[in-house]
Write a protein that holds these residues in place. Structure first.
Motif, PDB file in Angstrom:
ATOM      1  N   ILE A  46       0.850  -1.180   0.000  1.00 19.81           N
ATOM      2  CA  ILE A  46       0.000   0.000   0.000  1.00 19.81           C
ATOM      3  C   ILE A  46       0.890   1.236   0.000  1.00 19.81           C
ATOM      4  N   LEU A  47       0.379   2.315  -0.554  1.00 23.17           N
ATOM      5  CA  LEU A  47       1.107   3.579  -0.568  1.00 23.17           C
ATOM      6  C   LEU A  47       0.563   4.463   0.541  1.00 23.17           C
ATOM      7  N   GLY A  82       1.162   7.228   9.124  1.00 25.40           N
ATOM      8  CA  GLY A  82       0.616   7.951   7.985  1.00 25.40           C
ATOM      9  C   GLY A  82      -0.747   7.438   7.587  1.00 25.40           C
ATOM     10  N   THR A  83      -1.263   7.984   6.485  1.00 33.04           N
ATOM     11  CA  THR A  83      -2.592   7.642   5.973  1.00 33.04           C
ATOM     12  C   THR A  83      -2.461   6.929   4.637  1.00 33.04           C
ATOM     13  N   VAL A  84      -3.177   5.821   4.485  1.00 32.51           N
ATOM     14  CA  VAL A  84      -3.159   5.066   3.235  1.00 32.51           C
ATOM     15  C   VAL A  84      -3.810   5.908   2.139  1.00 32.51           C
ATOM     16  N   VAL A  85      -3.058   6.115   1.042  1.00 29.67           N
ATOM     17  CA  VAL A  85      -3.598   6.918  -0.062  1.00 29.67           C
ATOM     18  C   VAL A  85      -3.804   6.099  -1.332  1.00 29.67           C
ATOM     19  N   GLN A  86      -3.263   4.880  -1.367  1.00 28.33           N
ATOM     20  CA  GLN A  86      -3.461   4.023  -2.532  1.00 28.33           C
ATOM     21  C   GLN A  86      -3.394   2.564  -2.101  1.00 28.33           C
ATOM     22  N   VAL A  95      -7.898   2.599   1.825  1.00 27.69           N
ATOM     23  CA  VAL A  95      -7.628   4.006   1.599  1.00 27.69           C
ATOM     24  C   VAL A  95      -8.322   4.857   2.664  1.00 27.69           C
ATOM     25  N   GLY A  96      -7.560   5.779   3.241  1.00 28.22           N
ATOM     26  CA  GLY A  96      -8.088   6.647   4.292  1.00 28.22           C
ATOM     27  C   GLY A  96      -7.766   6.191   5.696  1.00 28.22           C
ATOM     28  N   GLU A 113       7.941  11.994   1.936  1.00 28.51           N
ATOM     29  CA  GLU A 113       6.527  12.378   1.961  1.00 28.51           C
ATOM     30  C   GLU A 113       5.598  11.187   1.726  1.00 28.51           C
ATOM     31  N   TYR A 114       6.088  10.196   1.005  1.00 28.45           N
ATOM     32  CA  TYR A 114       5.307   8.978   0.742  1.00 28.45           C
ATOM     33  C   TYR A 114       6.209   7.766   0.936  1.00 28.45           C
ATOM     34  N   ALA A 115       5.601   6.645   1.292  1.00 23.51           N
ATOM     35  CA  ALA A 115       6.346   5.400   1.441  1.00 23.51           C
ATOM     36  C   ALA A 115       5.409   4.230   1.146  1.00 23.51           C
TER      37      ALA A 115
END
Length: 342
Positions: A46-47, A82-86, A95-96, A113-115
């Motif tokens: 997941i992103l 963090g928050t799942v974006v993809q 997501v979310g 910023e993303y992982a």
């Protein structure tokens, strides 16, 4: 995302991201800020939009020495919130969702910023817990919980915990007390009040030249049932000397040379705590186990049964993070340094 499944996105995603990287390891390392492409996820990944990153002594140590699996420039950082974006449709978490995880030592880190992260290796964060609080948990909390479980602490056991005011020590004191142990620890004098508040029954000044003598006087001749050894080196040898015959010790650092005489005389049961090993050994079971234990820790924190170390905020820029990691290497740091990714 490389998948034949339908993918879901929380929002439009940029093509690049800001990241803090180590160009090459050295004693005088200085991190750099770069722009990198967004990670591309495989089917089980997941992103995540990273919000907070917890800094650990391990980050600072490897900034000095590097790691055999790394390619440079390397993104540092192991603990993230963090928050799942993809994610793939029907995938958990979705997501979310707000999540926490301890990432693979062999892969790129999380100071970005993303992982990306395998979906089975994350913990879902309770609604009422602040993200910055949660970022202080994974490495230190997991290390403490695994250590406590490996040495099988039971009610009435006497347990010695190195560096009680450190992040691992603070979690370990609380977890050992929950299991009914009598907890002995050591810390700087100005941190004695802190560790006693966390539940330590006896606290010693780690600079005391008569440390072992005073511990033996307070404990008695029988020795500790169990030890959580967070420092390594000569401290490990001292801790084994302080244990009873066939006592149990969980070591978070590499073992020093153990003489045959010491091994025969004490016959210690030695356990090694290695979060990175779950990834390096490619053990899916161990990675899922870490996720389960992270959920266990979050539930205890949400219930008020465990408190996290005091948080020190670090800005998301190369200079500030470089200074923060060197500060950890200087020693004597109490609490957790948390980077907010903005």
């Amino acid at each position: 995302m490389n998948s034949s499944n339908e993918t879901l996105q929380l929002c439009d995603l940029p093509e690049t991201m800001k990241a803090i990287v180590l160009e090459s390891p050295s004693e005088t390392f200085a991190l750099q800020e770069v722009e990198l492409p967004l990670p591309q996820c495989d089917d089980n990944e997941i992103l995540v939009k990273v919000e907070f990153v917890g800094l650990n002594p391990l980050d600072a140590q490897f900034a000095k020495t590097g790691f055999c699996k790394w390619q440079y420039p390397h993104i540092l950082g192991l603990d993230a919130v963090g928050t799942v974006v993809q994610a793939n449709k029907g995938q958990f978490p979705s997501v979310g969702d707000r999540i926490m995880w301890h990432s693979s030592l062999a892969e790129q880190g999380v100071l970005s910023e993303y992982a990306k992260v395998p979906n089975f290796a994350v913990a879902l964060i309770p609604e009422n817990l602040p993200s910055e609080t949660v970022a202080a948990v994974p490495c230190s909390g997991l290390s403490a919980l695994i250590a406590v479980e490996k040495i099988q602490i039971n009610e009435g056991d006497t347990v010695f915990i190195d560096a009680g005011a450190g992040a691992v020590g603070q979690f370990a004191i609380q977890l050992a007390k929950q299991r009914g142990a009598d907890v002995f620890t050591m810390a700087s004098k100005h941190n004695h009040k802190l560790v006693k508040k966390l539940g330590a029954d006896a606290v010693f000044d780690y600079k005391d030249k008569k440390l072992c003598e005073k511990i033996t006087t307070a404990l008695g001749p029988q020795g500790f049932d169990a030890v959580i050894d967070t420092i390594g080196g000569d401290s490990t040898l001292r801790n084994i000397e302080l244990m009873r015959f066939c006592g149990r010790i969980a070591c978070l650092k590499s073992l020093p040379i153990l003489t045959p005489e010491l091994m025969f005389r004490k016959a210690p049961n030695i356990s090694i705590v290695s979060l990175g090993g779950a990834w390096l050994a490619n053990s899916l079971c161990a990675q899922q186990r870490m996720s389960f234990m992270n959920n266990q820790l979050l539930e205890s924190i949400d219930n008020g049964d465990i408190t996290v170390p005091k948080i020190a905020h670090v800005s998301f820029n190369a200079e500030a993070i470089t200074q923060a990691l060197h500060h950890q290497l200087d020693g004597g740091f109490t609490g957790k340094q948390i980077v907010e990714i903005i």
